[in-house]
Every structure is written in structure tokens, then in C-alpha cells.
Design an enzyme around this catalytic site. Structure first.
Site, PDB file in Angstrom:
ATOM      1  N   LYS A   1       0.839  -1.210   0.000  1.00  0.00           N
ATOM      2  CA  LYS A   1       0.000   0.000   0.000  1.00  0.00           C
ATOM      3  C   LYS A   1       0.874   1.262   0.000  1.00  0.00           C
ATOM      4  O   LYS A   1       0.656   2.202  -0.769  1.00  0.00           O
ATOM      5  CB  LYS A   1      -0.906  -0.004   1.242  1.00  0.00           C
ATOM      6  CG  LYS A   1      -1.656   1.274   1.482  1.00  0.00           C
ATOM      7  CD  LYS A   1      -2.706   1.486   0.425  1.00  0.00           C
ATOM      8  CE  LYS A   1      -3.316   2.855   0.498  1.00  0.00           C
ATOM      9  NZ  LYS A   1      -4.342   3.058  -0.498  1.00  0.00           N
TER      10      LYS A   1
ATOM     11  N   CYS B   1      -3.761  10.791   1.082  1.00  0.00           N
ATOM     12  CA  CYS B   1      -3.081   9.519   0.826  1.00  0.00           C
ATOM     13  C   CYS B   1      -1.665   9.729   0.313  1.00  0.00           C
ATOM     14  O   CYS B   1      -0.697   9.407   0.993  1.00  0.00           O
ATOM     15  CB  CYS B   1      -3.886   8.723  -0.189  1.00  0.00           C
ATOM     16  SG  CYS B   1      -5.617   8.623   0.251  1.00  0.00           S
TER      17      CYS B   1
HETATM   18  N1  SAJ Z   1      -1.360  14.828  -9.143  1.00  0.00           N
HETATM   19  C1  SAJ Z   1      -0.456  15.567  -9.884  1.00  0.00           C
HETATM   20  N2  SAJ Z   1      -0.085  15.096 -11.106  1.00  0.00           N
HETATM   21  C2  SAJ Z   1      -0.591  13.933 -11.620  1.00  0.00           C
HETATM   22  C3  SAJ Z   1      -1.504  13.182 -10.864  1.00  0.00           C
HETATM   23  C4  SAJ Z   1      -1.876  13.650  -9.606  1.00  0.00           C
HETATM   24  O1  SAJ Z   1       0.033  16.623  -9.469  1.00  0.00           O
HETATM   25  O2  SAJ Z   1      -0.217  13.601 -12.764  1.00  0.00           O
HETATM   26  C5  SAJ Z   1      -1.767  15.318  -7.804  1.00  0.00           C
HETATM   27  C6  SAJ Z   1      -3.255  15.642  -7.692  1.00  0.00           C
HETATM   28  O3  SAJ Z   1      -3.545  16.922  -8.185  1.00  0.00           O
HETATM   29  C7  SAJ Z   1      -3.475  15.513  -6.209  1.00  0.00           C
HETATM   30  C8  SAJ Z   1      -2.508  14.394  -5.799  1.00  0.00           C
HETATM   31  O4  SAJ Z   1      -1.594  14.282  -6.859  1.00  0.00           O
HETATM   32  O5  SAJ Z   1      -3.124  16.698  -5.525  1.00  0.00           O
HETATM   33  C9  SAJ Z   1      -3.158  13.056  -5.527  1.00  0.00           C
HETATM   34  O6  SAJ Z   1      -4.154  12.757  -6.485  1.00  0.00           O
HETATM   35  P1  SAJ Z   1      -4.325  11.301  -7.154  1.00  0.00           P
HETATM   36  O7  SAJ Z   1      -5.463  11.350  -8.109  1.00  0.00           O
HETATM   37  O8  SAJ Z   1      -3.041  10.848  -7.717  1.00  0.00           O
HETATM   38  O9  SAJ Z   1      -4.615  10.318  -5.925  1.00  0.00           O
HETATM   39  P2  SAJ Z   1      -5.651  10.266  -4.675  1.00  0.00           P
HETATM   40  O10 SAJ Z   1      -4.924  10.823  -3.484  1.00  0.00           O
HETATM   41  O11 SAJ Z   1      -6.997  10.801  -4.971  1.00  0.00           O
HETATM   42  O12 SAJ Z   1      -5.808   8.655  -4.530  1.00  0.00           O
HETATM   43  C10 SAJ Z   1      -4.650   7.835  -4.366  1.00  0.00           C
HETATM   44  C11 SAJ Z   1      -4.727   6.661  -5.369  1.00  0.00           C
HETATM   45  N3  SAJ Z   1      -3.428   5.964  -5.395  1.00  0.00           N
HETATM   46  C12 SAJ Z   1      -2.724   5.757  -6.542  1.00  0.00           C
HETATM   47  O13 SAJ Z   1      -3.102   6.166  -7.612  1.00  0.00           O
HETATM   48  C13 SAJ Z   1      -1.448   4.998  -6.408  1.00  0.00           C
HETATM   49  C14 SAJ Z   1      -5.846   5.700  -4.969  1.00  0.00           C
HETATM   50  O14 SAJ Z   1      -5.845   4.543  -5.813  1.00  0.00           O
HETATM   51  C15 SAJ Z   1      -5.680   5.267  -3.509  1.00  0.00           C
HETATM   52  O15 SAJ Z   1      -6.754   4.412  -3.106  1.00  0.00           O
HETATM   53  C16 SAJ Z   1      -5.721   6.520  -2.639  1.00  0.00           C
HETATM   54  O16 SAJ Z   1      -4.612   7.355  -3.018  1.00  0.00           O
HETATM   55  C17 SAJ Z   1      -5.608   6.085  -1.184  1.00  0.00           C
HETATM   56  O17 SAJ Z   1      -6.647   6.072  -0.494  1.00  0.00           O
HETATM   57  O18 SAJ Z   1      -4.515   5.671  -0.768  1.00  0.00           O
END
Ligand code: SAJ
Length: 401
Positions: A201, A255
Site C-alpha cells: 500500500k 493519501c
Molecule cells: N497529481 C499531480 N499530477 C498527476 C496526478 C496527480 O500533481 O499527474 C496530484 C493531484 O492533483 C493531487 C494528488 O496528486 O493533488 C493526488 O491525487 P491522485 O489522483 O493521484 O490520488 P488520490 O490521493 O486521490 O488517490 C490515491 C490513489 N493511489 C494511486 O493512484 C497509487 C488511490 O488509488 C488510492 O486508493 C488513494 O490514493 C488512497 O486512499 O490511498
């Protein structure tokens, strides 16, 4: 069988609902009486598309009940928050207190599972706590770790279809947990031990954090080098084995900006890239603040008047209303604190009102502002035309085309 979910938050409640929908009798437990009351009335206290209809259905069928206290069941799931303390040390006290509250109820043959994101070794630690109080249960209950992977906004689909990793303290515990989850998960259930499942995780979210840090680092290099980072990444991604993520104004949410610290706190010497990625992603937000401030100073010097500034977006990622740990919100706050008399318009199209920020409609703000700062790539913003008469700071690629 009857299962008890300790924690009715963003993950516990949806999992409890989906399990109930698949014929498992569920007791959902939360320390917050308001959450319990709303759940029993079939009202969802979180935002998740389609979930309220399912909740109402399972409550009406009597398959899901909520309470502030656990009762005797056959399986217990710890789905409570694991935040970090001031020094980035993980805080497993919620997992521990949820565990302690079910210890008196445990009986031979029961299943105990931790779903909360946890530092490596937490499942073993909780087993020690359980057996210290109830030595009679040694070798008689099944203890496992099974993290969730769902993306808020797509939970109904992902809870059922995503593969899951399940790690028991014994192979029998792994099998028993797999038996439970296979009642509602159609994705593959992968067997391992508890420590690997815990680390898996943390690895998933750290991997994403490191990849985003790479994109953020590139964006700062490109700014200095006079290169359009969005175009650069698009071109680099044409390589068959390159897949760079998108830069932004930092990393938010509960997360990805949190979980890597669970590795760095325990393995400070070994986890170098993971620690550096956290620093880079945090620094990216400060860098954005500095860029906004210098644009404001420059505008005032050039125009002999103060600029009107539009801050576009407060949510931690596009097209959601969730402001938890949002870098956009931090940037807006920091700029407002630095210029407390400045004329700043705050925009967040996904929320109607906010107790701190006075919100402005995105089109009006864009029209009125001299400096426009794009922080979150909401779809609404992508409909706005480029304007040569404004200073535009596009930190999230609204105008990358
Ligand atoms: N972000 C960027 N650039 C990107 C992608 C995301 O700057 O190319 C930023 C977003 O704007 C945001 C942050 O990253 O601020 C996180 O967003 P996210 O969409 O990547 O993830 P979360 O936090 O909504 O959900 C994540 C997911 N984990 C992964 O993709 C590895 C989800 O599957 C997990 O279940 C969740 O964390 C969790 O609960 O751990």
C-alpha cells in the site's frame, strides 16, 4: 455471517455498503454520533456518486446498521484514519483504539482485518495487543491486512473490480480473509504476508508521489530554461517506455502526500528518493507562491497600481469538492497572508460557499483579474479563452494545448 466495520469514513462506509449489498450482514461503527445517525437514516455523510442510493437500499433491507459501539460479530475490519504526527511519524492510535474496543468481543474462528494504511509491522503489533489481553485466542483467530485502493469518485466500480493484496499473519488467515472479500470483489485477490501487504500500500502511493515529483521538478527546470513543460512531457511520452505524469501546484489529499512518510519515518537512511520526492512536491507549492508574489510586485511596478488577482481552484485535484490537504488552498492562504490588503478573488466552482474564503464565479473572476493563477485543472477553467491582456500563471496545464 455478520461483519463489523470500525470506521464509517471515505473507505469504511462504502465498503460496508457494498458488502451489505452482497448479502453480508453489517454493523458499521463510528465514534461520531452524527455519522451513525445519518447512516441509519440512509443519508450519506461523504460525497460519492451513486453511493447514497445503495446506502438507502441496504439500510431499508436491514443489512446495514450503524452504531457507536461494536457488537459480537464473526469478522472485524479496522477502517480508521492513520494520520501522521508533527514530526511525520505515523499515528496508529485510532487503529489501536478500534482494536482494543473489539478485543472483548473476539471468539474462536473470528477474522480480524486491518484496512487502514499502516506502517510496516502494524498488523503484528495489533496481534500482540490482542493476545496480551486475550491469551486464550492465540492460534484461534485469523488476523490479516488488506489495504484499499479505490479512487474517490469511482468507488462503486473500483471497490468491486480492483485487484487486492491480502496478507495474513498465517496462510490460514490469508485464506479466511480471501474467502470474505471474494463475496464482493471480482478483481483478483493476491495472497501474501501482512508485512508485504502493508508495504505494498505504501509503495503504491509513494510510487505515484515520486513520479509526480519528477514532473514537478521538470516544470521548475523548464520554467528557467524557457521550455513549455506540457509540450515537453507530451513529446517525451511518445517514447514507448516513457510515461511522465503531470506537474501541478503540489500534491494533496489524505493519501499520496501522507503515506510516503510511513516509509521514510521507519527507514530514513534507505528511503532517499521517497523522502526527496516529498520535499520536491512540498517545495513546488512554495515555488508557486513565490511566482505569484513576484508577478504581483512586477505588475505594481509596471502599472503603478495594485493588481487584482484571481486564484483559480481550491480543491486538491480536478473536478472534486475535496479541500483536504489541498496545496491550492495552502497557496491561496499564503498569498493572502503575504498581501493582506490585496484584491484577491478566490474561485472554486465545485463548492457553493466556504467559511474562510469569499468565493467568486470563475468567469467573473477571469474577466476582472489582472493576474490569473490556475491552481487546479477543473474542467470549467478549460473552457476559458487565452487572454493576452492578462498575466496568466498556469501551474496545472489549463492552456497546455
Ligand atoms: N497529481 C499531480 N499530477 C498527476 C496526478 C496527480 O500533481 O499527474 C496530484 C493531484 O492533483 C493531487 C494528488 O496528486 O493533488 C493526488 O491525487 P491522485 O489522483 O493521484 O490520488 P488520490 O490521493 O486521490 O488517490 C490515491 C490513489 N493511489 C494511486 O493512484 C497509487 C488511490 O488509488 C488510492 O486508493 C488513494 O490514493 C488512497 O486512499 O490511498
Amino acid at each position: 455471517m455478520k461483519a463489523c466495520f470500525m470506521g464509517l469514513g471515505y473507505i469504511g462506509l462504502p465498503t460496508a455498503i457494498i458488502a451489505a449489498k452482497h448479502g453480508i450482514e453489517i454493523l458499521g461503527v463510528d465514534i461520531n454520533p452524527k455519522v451513525v445517525k445519518m447512516t441509519n437514516e440512509g443519508r450519506l455523510h461523504i460525497v460519492e456518486p451513486g453511493m447514497e442510493d445503495l446506502l438507502r437500499e441496504v439500510v431499508e433491507q436491514g443489512m446495514l446498521k450503524a452504531s457507536t459501539k461494536p457488537e459480537v460479530c464473526d469478522a472485524y475490519f479496522m477502517v480508521v484514519p492513520t494520520p501522521f504526527k508533527g514530526n511525520h511519524e505515523p499515528d496508529v492510535s485510532y487503529v489501536e483504539s478500534a482494536t482494543r474496543s473489539v478485543i472483548p468481543l473476539l471468539k474462536e474462528g473470528d477474522l480480524y482485518v486491518i484496512e487502514s494504511t499502516s506502517p510496516v509491522g502494524t498488523t503484528e503489533k495489533m496481534a500482540d495487543i490482542i493476545f496480551a489481553v486475550r491469551p486464550d485466542l492465540k492460534g484461534k483467530i485469523h488476523i490479516a491486512y488488506c489495504p484499499e485502493r479505490v479512487l474517490p469518485g469511482n468507488v462503486i466500480y473500483e471497490l468491486v473490480h480492483n485487484d487486492r493484496v491480502i496478507g495474513g499473519l498465517t496462510p490460514e488467515a490469508t485464506d479466511k480473509a480471501i474467502e470474505f472479500y471474494s463475496q464482493f470483489v471480482t478483481g483478483q485477490l493476491h495472497k501474501t504476508n501482512s508485512r508485504t501487504a502493508e508495504m505494498c500500500k505504501l509503495t503504491e502511493n509513494s510510487s505515484r508521489d515520486v513520479q509526480i515529483a519528477f514532473a514537478n521538478e521538470l516544470s521548475m527546470v523548464c520554467e528557467k530554461a524557457g521550455i513549455n513543460v506540457w509540450h515537453l512531457i507530451e513529446l517525451a511520452n511518445k517514447h514507448p517506455r516513457v510515461n511522465i505524469l503531470q506537474p501541478g501546484c503540489g500534491v494533496g489529499g489524505h493519501c499520496i502526500a501522507v503515506d510516503p512518510y510511513f516509509i521514510t519515518a521507519a527507514f530514513p537512511r534507505e528511503a532517499q528518493i521517497i523522502a526527496k520526492a516529498r520535499d520536491i512536491n512540498n517545495y513546488k507549492s512554495e515555488w508557486c507562491v513565490e511566482r505569484v508574489k513576484s508577478a504581483m510586485f512586477r505588475f505594481e511596478l509596471d502599472n503603478k497600481r495594485r493588481p487584482k488577482v484571481a486564484m483559480m481552484g481550491l480543491a486538491f485535484k480536478p473536478n472534486i469538492d475535496d479541500l483536504r490537504e489541498s496545496p491550492a488552498k495552502r497557496i491561496v492562504t499564503s498569498v493572502m497572508q503575504s498581501f493582506n490588503n490585496a484584491d484577491i478573488l478566490v474561485v472554486e466552482p465545485n463548492i457553493k460557499e466556504h467559511n474562510v474564503f469569499k468565493l467568486t464565479n470563475y468567469q467573473d473572476a477571469y474577466e476582472q483579474a489582472d493576474i490569473v493563477v490556475f491552481l487546479t485543472a477543473h474542467n470549467e477553467f478549460k473552457t476559458l479563452p487565452w487572454r493576452d491582456d492578462k498575466v496568466i500563471l498556469d501551474f496545472c496545464g489549463i492552456f497546455k494545448k
